[in-house]
Structure formats: C-alpha cells, structure tokens
Design an enzyme around this catalytic site. Structure first.
Site, short mmCIF file in Angstrom:
data_model
loop_
_atom_site.label_atom_id
_atom_site.label_comp_id
_atom_site.label_asym_id
_atom_site.label_seq_id
_atom_site.Cartn_x
_atom_site.Cartn_y
_atom_site.Cartn_z
N CYS A 45 -38.73 -32.04 32.43
CA CYS A 45 -40.14 -31.65 32.52
C CYS A 45 -40.29 -30.28 33.17
O CYS A 45 -40.24 -30.15 34.40
CB CYS A 45 -40.93 -32.70 33.29
SG CYS A 45 -42.68 -32.29 33.45
N CYS A 92 -43.25 -29.89 35.46
CA CYS A 92 -43.06 -30.47 36.80
C CYS A 92 -42.11 -29.62 37.65
O CYS A 92 -42.36 -29.40 38.83
CB CYS A 92 -42.44 -31.87 36.70
SG CYS A 92 -43.11 -32.90 35.39
N ASP A 93 -41.02 -29.15 37.06
CA ASP A 93 -39.94 -28.57 37.86
C ASP A 93 -39.69 -27.08 37.65
O ASP A 93 -38.85 -26.49 38.34
CB ASP A 93 -38.63 -29.34 37.58
CG ASP A 93 -38.76 -30.81 37.95
OD1 ASP A 93 -39.48 -31.09 38.93
OD2 ASP A 93 -38.17 -31.67 37.27
#
Ligand code: NAP
Length: 308
Positions: free
Chosen positions: A131, A134-135
């Site tokens: 992701c 997300c990261d």
C-alpha cells in the site's frame, strides 16, 4: 435469532457493528480466527482522520472494537465455515455453532496477492508493503521498486514518485496490462524506470529489519542480478475473501461481491456487503469504514421496512 450478523472484523465490519449497535440492533460479529484484517499487519497509520500523531494498525482496530462493544455489539472468535442464504432467516455456521439471522453484513475483506517468497514474508511491514498510500511517505528521497504491470502497480509507482527519488517498476512481461491513460502516466514520468521481463527471486536484507535491494531474474535471458532499493511495493492484485459465497451471491469476474451501488445491497435481499470484499479500487481503511456505515444504515432501513 439475531437481527444482524456481521462476518469480518476489519474497519468495515467494526464500523457496521458500531452503527448497528447504536441503533439498538445488538449485532453479532463473527470475527474470524485472524481477527482484525489487513490492519493487524500494518505498522503506523498516518492517514486515518482523527489521529494527528498517527496510530498503529492493531490499536486502531482495538479502539474500533471497544467502541462497538460499548454499545452492545457481541463478538464471536470463530471462522465461518458455511452460509445458507437460500431461505430466511439466513443460516451461518462456524465449527462449533449454527446461527440464524434476519440480515447479514459481509465484510470479510481481501488480501493482497503476494510473491510467495520467504524474504517477502520476513520483511513484510519492514520495507515491503502492498500500500503506497499507507507507506509511501516513509520512503522520502529513497529508491523503491514496485512489482506488477496492472493499474494498481502503475498507480502505486506514480504515487511513490512524490516521495521517492527513483521508482522502478518490475514486470514479468514486456508490456503493461494497465490502461492506456495509466501507461502514459508511467512512461511520461522521469522518476519511473522499468525492469521488463523480470521477477524478484529474493528481497535482500542483512538483518531482516530493512530492505537493501533485490535479486532479480530476467525470465527471457535467465540472467540473475542484484538491484539496489530501500523498499518493495507488491502490487500484483488483491484476492477477495469470498470463497464462502461463491455460487450463493453475485460475484464479479475477479471474485469481489457485486453490490447495487451506491447502496450495499447484494444480489440477495437482506444480505449486505462492505469494505475490501466489494471494493478493488480504493482499498483504504477509511473507505472500508465508510462502507461499513452505509451497510449498517441499509440494514437498519431494510429491517424497519420488512418488519412492519
Ligand atoms: P491486475 O489488473 O490483475 O494486475 C495484476 C498485475 O500483476 C498484472 O500485470 C500481472 O501480470 C501481475 N502479476 C500477477 N501475479 C503476479 C506474480 N505472481 N508475480 C509477478 N507479477 C504478477 O490487478 P490490479 O492492478 O490490482 O487491478 C485490479 C483491478 O482494479 C483492475 O480492474 C484495474 O483496472 C482496477 N484498478 C483501477 C485503477 C484506476 O483506474 N485508477 C487503479 C487500480 C486498480 P500479467 O500482466 O503478466 O498478468
């Protein structure tokens, strides 16, 4: 007999549990033996609104669960083994018990398809992710690789160019599967490089806490070489957790549950679906939670309409 039975325990399931419990429907949540879903393997979450300092994935799930429990949601720690949606009330079976419910909300999620190599498992959450949203921010001015040739891989690669100094897209063929508009985006971005006809044999790390590079194999020449990078994003598709529902609900070609959008109604009246088990485009905790809220409201209205 339950009024509402929820299958799943990620953000969609727990938000549905919160809303239906606050509507006095005392939902029963069958959370599964691997409770919590994909957030349980996520470290820090910086993009869930309301947490300016960020929050760890498991803590977010724990908070959501407690919030639903406070309003009367009941939890069963079991895997669902079978469902019967052919007659009402619906029947849901676990290894040890059989439940009957007037409505069911399915929020069983999806799981990222993985490369299936040992080093990927060891470094998941430590430089290996599925992701970018997300990261990605953890890779500012670093070099990252994205595996895959579909829309997700290109989207992840383009997104990562906001942070990373260099993004290498690794694809097992010499042609992207992604749509033309996405392909053009990738080809026109100077920060994106390509390794065609290549697969990752191993993700390299001396201490299993950070990625230091990858061992790549060119499938046409069989040449194996090391390629330096600080992170690996695996974007080779998601698999919907819908094995239980095959032949019982309408699923799309990829196996995701089809809903009558913008509602969460499935092909069976009284059965609703929310979160990543439906959505293969956004795949965010916040969008799953939002869909869980919609499913709860749809369920509550359905019960009101059918009970009077
Ligand atoms: P996808 O279209 O199924 O693409 C998966 C990619 O991963 C393919 O290029 C495939 O290679 C590769 N792959 C699969 N297994 C692999 C393995 N074991 N090792 C190496 N590579 C592997 O999945 P997706 O990109 O996640 O997209 C899913 C759906 O969502 C699609 O319908 C897509 O259009 C849609 N989507 C749309 C958008 C958008 O419009 N913005 C964004 C994201 C997703 P091959 O090509 O060789 O099969």
């Amino acid at each position: 007999m339950e009024k509402v039975l929820i299958i799943g325990s990620g953000p969609a399931a727990l938000t549905a549990a919160l809303y239906t419990s606050r509507a006095n429907l005392s939902p029963l949540v069958i959370e599964g033996l691997e409770a919590g879903g994909q957030l349980m393997t996520t470290t820090e979450i910086e993009n869930f609104p309301g947490f300016p300092e960020g929050i760890m994935g498991p803590s977010l799930i724990d908070n959501m669960r407690k919030q639903a429990e406070k309003f009367g949601a009941k939890f069963v720690y079991s895997d669902v083994t079978d469902v019967d949606f052919s007659k009402k009330p619906f029947t849901i079976k676990t290894d040890s018990k059989e439940y009957q419910s007037k409505t069911v909300i399915i929020a069983t999620g999806a799981h990222p398809r993985k490369l299936g190599i040992e080093s990927e498992t060891k470094l998941w959450g430590h430089g290996v992710s599925s992701c970018a949203t997300c990261d990605g921010a953890f890779f500012r001015n670093k070099e990252v690789c994205v595996v895959g040739g579909g829309d997700s891989a290109v989207e992840e690669a383009v997104f990562l160019t906001r942070f990373a100094s260099k993004v290498t897209l690794i694809h097992r063929r010499d042609e992207l599967r992604a749509s033309k508009i996405m392909r053009d985006k990738a080809f026109n971005n100077d920060k994106i490089h390509f390794l065609w006809d290549c697969v990752i044999n191993e993700i390299l790390s001396s201490d299993n806490t950070k990625v230091q590079g990858i061992k790549v194999k060119n499938v046409k020449t069989n040449k194996i070489f090391d390629y330096p990078c600080d992170g690996v994003f695996v974007a080779i598709g998601h698999i919907a957790n819908t094995k239980l529902f095959a032949g019982k609900l309408n699923l799309d070609k990829a196996g995701f549950i089809v809903t009558d959008t913008p509602t969460t109604y499935t092909s069976i009246k009284g059965v609703f679906a929310a979160g990543d088990v439906v959505d293969h485009i956004y795949k965010q905790a916040i969008t799953a939670a939002a869909m869980g809220c919609k499913a709860a409201i749809d369920t509550e209205r359905y019960l009101t309409e059918t009970e009077n």
